[in-house]
Design a protein around this motif. Structure first.
Motif, PDB file in Angstrom:
ATOM      1  N   PRO A  49       0.820  -1.220   0.000  1.00 12.40           N
ATOM      2  CA  PRO A  49       0.000   0.000   0.000  1.00 12.40           C
ATOM      3  C   PRO A  49       0.846   1.260   0.000  1.00 12.40           C
ATOM      4  O   PRO A  49       1.799   1.390   0.774  1.00 12.40           O
ATOM      5  N   VAL A  50       0.505   2.200  -0.846  1.00 17.99           N
ATOM      6  CA  VAL A  50       1.209   3.484  -0.873  1.00 17.99           C
ATOM      7  C   VAL A  50       1.083   4.182   0.473  1.00 17.99           C
ATOM      8  O   VAL A  50       2.007   4.862   0.934  1.00 17.99           O
ATOM      9  N   GLU A  51      -0.048   3.993   1.149  1.00 20.21           N
ATOM     10  CA  GLU A  51      -0.274   4.645   2.443  1.00 20.21           C
ATOM     11  C   GLU A  51       0.705   4.190   3.517  1.00 20.21           C
ATOM     12  O   GLU A  51       0.807   4.823   4.574  1.00 20.21           O
ATOM     13  N   ALA A  52       1.439   3.101   3.269  1.00 21.14           N
ATOM     14  CA  ALA A  52       2.419   2.627   4.236  1.00 21.14           C
ATOM     15  C   ALA A  52       3.744   3.371   4.133  1.00 21.14           C
ATOM     16  O   ALA A  52       4.652   3.126   4.927  1.00 21.14           O
ATOM     17  N   ALA A  53       3.868   4.275   3.181  1.00 20.45           N
ATOM     18  CA  ALA A  53       5.069   5.110   3.082  1.00 20.45           C
ATOM     19  C   ALA A  53       5.178   5.988   4.328  1.00 20.45           C
ATOM     20  O   ALA A  53       4.179   6.272   4.999  1.00 20.45           O
ATOM     21  N   PRO A  54       6.382   6.428   4.682  1.00 25.49           N
ATOM     22  CA  PRO A  54       6.530   7.310   5.852  1.00 25.49           C
ATOM     23  C   PRO A  54       5.668   8.566   5.715  1.00 25.49           C
ATOM     24  O   PRO A  54       5.425   9.062   4.619  1.00 25.49           O
ATOM     25  N   GLU A  55       5.237   9.079   6.855  1.00 27.53           N
ATOM     26  CA  GLU A  55       4.318  10.220   6.869  1.00 27.53           C
ATOM     27  C   GLU A  55       4.843  11.434   6.092  1.00 27.53           C
ATOM     28  O   GLU A  55       4.076  12.069   5.358  1.00 27.53           O
ATOM     29  N   PRO A  56       6.142  11.783   6.203  1.00 26.12           N
ATOM     30  CA  PRO A  56       6.593  12.929   5.405  1.00 26.12           C
ATOM     31  C   PRO A  56       6.446  12.718   3.905  1.00 26.12           C
ATOM     32  O   PRO A  56       6.161  13.657   3.155  1.00 26.12           O
ATOM     33  N   ALA A  57       6.622  11.472   3.462  1.00 25.37           N
ATOM     34  CA  ALA A  57       6.446  11.174   2.037  1.00 25.37           C
ATOM     35  C   ALA A  57       4.987  11.315   1.640  1.00 25.37           C
ATOM     36  O   ALA A  57       4.661  11.919   0.601  1.00 25.37           O
ATOM     37  N   LEU A  58       4.089  10.790   2.469  1.00 29.11           N
ATOM     38  CA  LEU A  58       2.660  10.901   2.170  1.00 29.11           C
ATOM     39  C   LEU A  58       2.223  12.362   2.141  1.00 29.11           C
ATOM     40  O   LEU A  58       1.392  12.755   1.307  1.00 29.11           O
ATOM     41  N   ALA A  59       2.782  13.166   3.026  1.00 29.10           N
ATOM     42  CA  ALA A  59       2.424  14.580   3.042  1.00 29.10           C
ATOM     43  C   ALA A  59       2.823  15.249   1.730  1.00 29.10           C
ATOM     44  O   ALA A  59       2.085  16.076   1.193  1.00 29.10           O
ATOM     45  N   MET A  60       3.972  14.866   1.177  1.00 27.61           N
ATOM     46  CA  MET A  60       4.408  15.462  -0.082  1.00 27.61           C
ATOM     47  C   MET A  60       3.607  14.946  -1.271  1.00 27.61           C
ATOM     48  O   MET A  60       3.523  15.608  -2.303  1.00 27.61           O
ATOM     49  N   LEU A  61       3.033  13.747  -1.149  1.00 27.24           N
ATOM     50  CA  LEU A  61       2.198  13.203  -2.217  1.00 27.24           C
ATOM     51  C   LEU A  61       0.790  13.804  -2.195  1.00 27.24           C
ATOM     52  O   LEU A  61       0.027  13.611  -3.134  1.00 27.24           O
ATOM     53  N   VAL A  89       1.679   2.997  -7.835  1.00 29.09           N
ATOM     54  CA  VAL A  89       1.764   4.386  -7.394  1.00 29.09           C
ATOM     55  C   VAL A  89       1.033   5.299  -8.371  1.00 29.09           C
ATOM     56  O   VAL A  89       0.312   6.213  -7.963  1.00 29.09           O
ATOM     57  N   SER A  90       1.192   5.051  -9.663  1.00 33.98           N
ATOM     58  CA  SER A  90       0.467   5.836 -10.663  1.00 33.98           C
ATOM     59  C   SER A  90      -1.038   5.733 -10.439  1.00 33.98           C
ATOM     60  O   SER A  90      -1.760   6.737 -10.513  1.00 33.98           O
ATOM     61  N   ALA A  91      -1.515   4.527 -10.177  1.00 36.53           N
ATOM     62  CA  ALA A  91      -2.946   4.325  -9.953  1.00 36.53           C
ATOM     63  C   ALA A  91      -3.412   5.056  -8.702  1.00 36.53           C
ATOM     64  O   ALA A  91      -4.508   5.654  -8.682  1.00 36.53           O
ATOM     65  N   TRP A  92      -2.614   5.018  -7.654  1.00 40.17           N
ATOM     66  CA  TRP A  92      -2.954   5.702  -6.400  1.00 40.17           C
ATOM     67  C   TRP A  92      -3.069   7.200  -6.637  1.00 40.17           C
ATOM     68  O   TRP A  92      -4.004   7.850  -6.167  1.00 40.17           O
ATOM     69  N   LEU A  93      -2.109   7.753  -7.380  1.00 37.04           N
ATOM     70  CA  LEU A  93      -2.150   9.181  -7.666  1.00 37.04           C
ATOM     71  C   LEU A  93      -3.347   9.537  -8.544  1.00 37.04           C
ATOM     72  O   LEU A  93      -4.045  10.533  -8.299  1.00 37.04           O
ATOM     73  N   ALA A  94      -3.594   8.737  -9.577  1.00 41.89           N
ATOM     74  CA  ALA A  94      -4.711   9.007 -10.482  1.00 41.89           C
ATOM     75  C   ALA A  94      -6.042   8.998  -9.738  1.00 41.89           C
ATOM     76  O   ALA A  94      -6.936   9.802 -10.026  1.00 41.89           O
ATOM     77  N   ALA A  95      -6.169   8.086  -8.770  1.00 36.78           N
ATOM     78  CA  ALA A  95      -7.401   8.005  -7.989  1.00 36.78           C
ATOM     79  C   ALA A  95      -7.622   9.247  -7.133  1.00 36.78           C
ATOM     80  O   ALA A  95      -8.741   9.502  -6.674  1.00 36.78           O
ATOM     81  N   GLN A 141       4.255  19.051 -11.291  1.00 37.03           N
ATOM     82  CA  GLN A 141       4.171  19.515  -9.908  1.00 37.03           C
ATOM     83  C   GLN A 141       4.675  18.461  -8.921  1.00 37.03           C
ATOM     84  O   GLN A 141       5.004  18.779  -7.783  1.00 37.03           O
ATOM     85  N   LEU A 142       4.739  17.214  -9.367  1.00 40.16           N
ATOM     86  CA  LEU A 142       5.173  16.121  -8.501  1.00 40.16           C
ATOM     87  C   LEU A 142       5.893  15.082  -9.344  1.00 40.16           C
ATOM     88  O   LEU A 142       5.438  14.751 -10.448  1.00 40.16           O
ATOM     89  N   ALA A 143       7.007  14.576  -8.824  1.00 33.80           N
ATOM     90  CA  ALA A 143       7.666  13.408  -9.406  1.00 33.80           C
ATOM     91  C   ALA A 143       7.942  12.412  -8.293  1.00 33.80           C
ATOM     92  O   ALA A 143       8.289  12.802  -7.165  1.00 33.80           O
ATOM     93  N   VAL A 144       7.765  11.130  -8.595  1.00 37.54           N
ATOM     94  CA  VAL A 144       8.087  10.069  -7.643  1.00 37.54           C
ATOM     95  C   VAL A 144       9.053   9.111  -8.323  1.00 37.54           C
ATOM     96  O   VAL A 144       8.954   8.851  -9.526  1.00 37.54           O
ATOM     97  N   CYS A 145       9.995   8.611  -7.536  1.00 39.15           N
ATOM     98  CA  CYS A 145      11.001   7.683  -8.049  1.00 39.15           C
ATOM     99  C   CYS A 145      11.300   6.686  -6.939  1.00 39.15           C
ATOM    100  O   CYS A 145      12.180   6.907  -6.105  1.00 39.15           O
ATOM    101  N   PHE A 146      10.530   5.600  -6.917  1.00 43.56           N
ATOM    102  CA  PHE A 146      10.600   4.638  -5.825  1.00 43.56           C
ATOM    103  C   PHE A 146      11.401   3.408  -6.251  1.00 43.56           C
ATOM    104  O   PHE A 146      11.102   2.786  -7.274  1.00 43.56           O
ATOM    105  N   ALA A 147      12.413   3.071  -5.442  1.00 39.51           N
ATOM    106  CA  ALA A 147      13.175   1.823  -5.607  1.00 39.51           C
ATOM    107  C   ALA A 147      13.869   1.725  -6.957  1.00 39.51           C
ATOM    108  O   ALA A 147      13.984   0.647  -7.525  1.00 39.51           O
TER     109      ALA A 147
END
Length: 198
Positions: A23-35, A52-58, A104-110
């Motif tokens: 789950p994307v929501e399991a990311a650390p709180e500072p990361a979720l705040a930036m998302l 992650v793309s799907a989570w953002l699109a939703a 406005q936002l870029a994510v680059c995970f793992a």
């Protein structure tokens, strides 16, 4: 060969499904705040299974999901159908065909631990140029042994932050977290998370 993809051709549908289950929501709180915040144009670099793309699109974002592996893109498009996501064949460090100052936002995970220092530096410069003024970048980096059969480079946190600063990215947060995957925890793998703004 796009930087960092060696070894991923052996990843099967079961592994992609396991990635989707994180789950994307399991990311650390500072990361979720930036998302969070007002939705706009987002860039998912190394989109993998598409979770992650799907989570953002939703949540109202329009997402350019860049992924070099054709099998991953096929899975993502089938599993996460959305008119808000554009699936793009591409990868770091070039991210070809994308317009500067767009996101406005870029994510680059793992992803970035699969690149050597020169390729990481070039990637950060390219990402920084793609962000709009005030744009945000959220990054996760694997700490510990790399996945078997895949190229992996250790990253010094301060060296990474310095390279980001040279790319015009200001560090907002840095934190470390346990892996959410049991096999990673058994291997002592942890994750280093960064947030930056342009």
């Amino acid at each position: 060969m796009i930087e960092g993809v060696q070894g991923y051709d052996a990843v099967g549908a079961d592994r992609l499904a396991a990635w989707d289950a994180v789950p994307v929501e399991a990311a650390p709180e500072p990361a979720l705040a930036m998302l969070s915040g007002p939705a706009g144009q987002a860039l998912d670099i190394g989109a993998g299974s598409g979770r992650v793309s799907a989570w953002l699109a939703a949540r109202g974002w329009r997402v350019d999901a860049v992924e070099p592996m054709a099998a991953f893109r096929a899975h993502a498009e089938a599993a996460h159908r959305s008119d808000a996501i554009r699936w793009i064949d591409g990868g770091l460090p070039d991210l070809a065909g994308l317009d500067a100052g767009t996101y406005q936002l870029a994510v680059c995970f793992a992803v970035l631990a699969h690149l050597d220092a020169d390729a990481r530096t070039a990637s950060l410069a390219r990402i920084g140029g793609l962000l709009a003024p005030g744009g945000r970048l959220v990054v996760s980096l694997r700490i510990g042994d790399g996945p078997k059969g895949r190229r992996h480079y250790p990253i010094d946190a301060e060296d990474f932050a310095a390279a980001a600063a040279e790319a015009g990215l200001e560090r907002v947060f840095q934190t470390e977290a346990d892996s959410l995957q049991a096999e990673n925890r058994r291997s002592g793998v942890r994750w280093l998370w960064f947030g930056f703004t342009r």
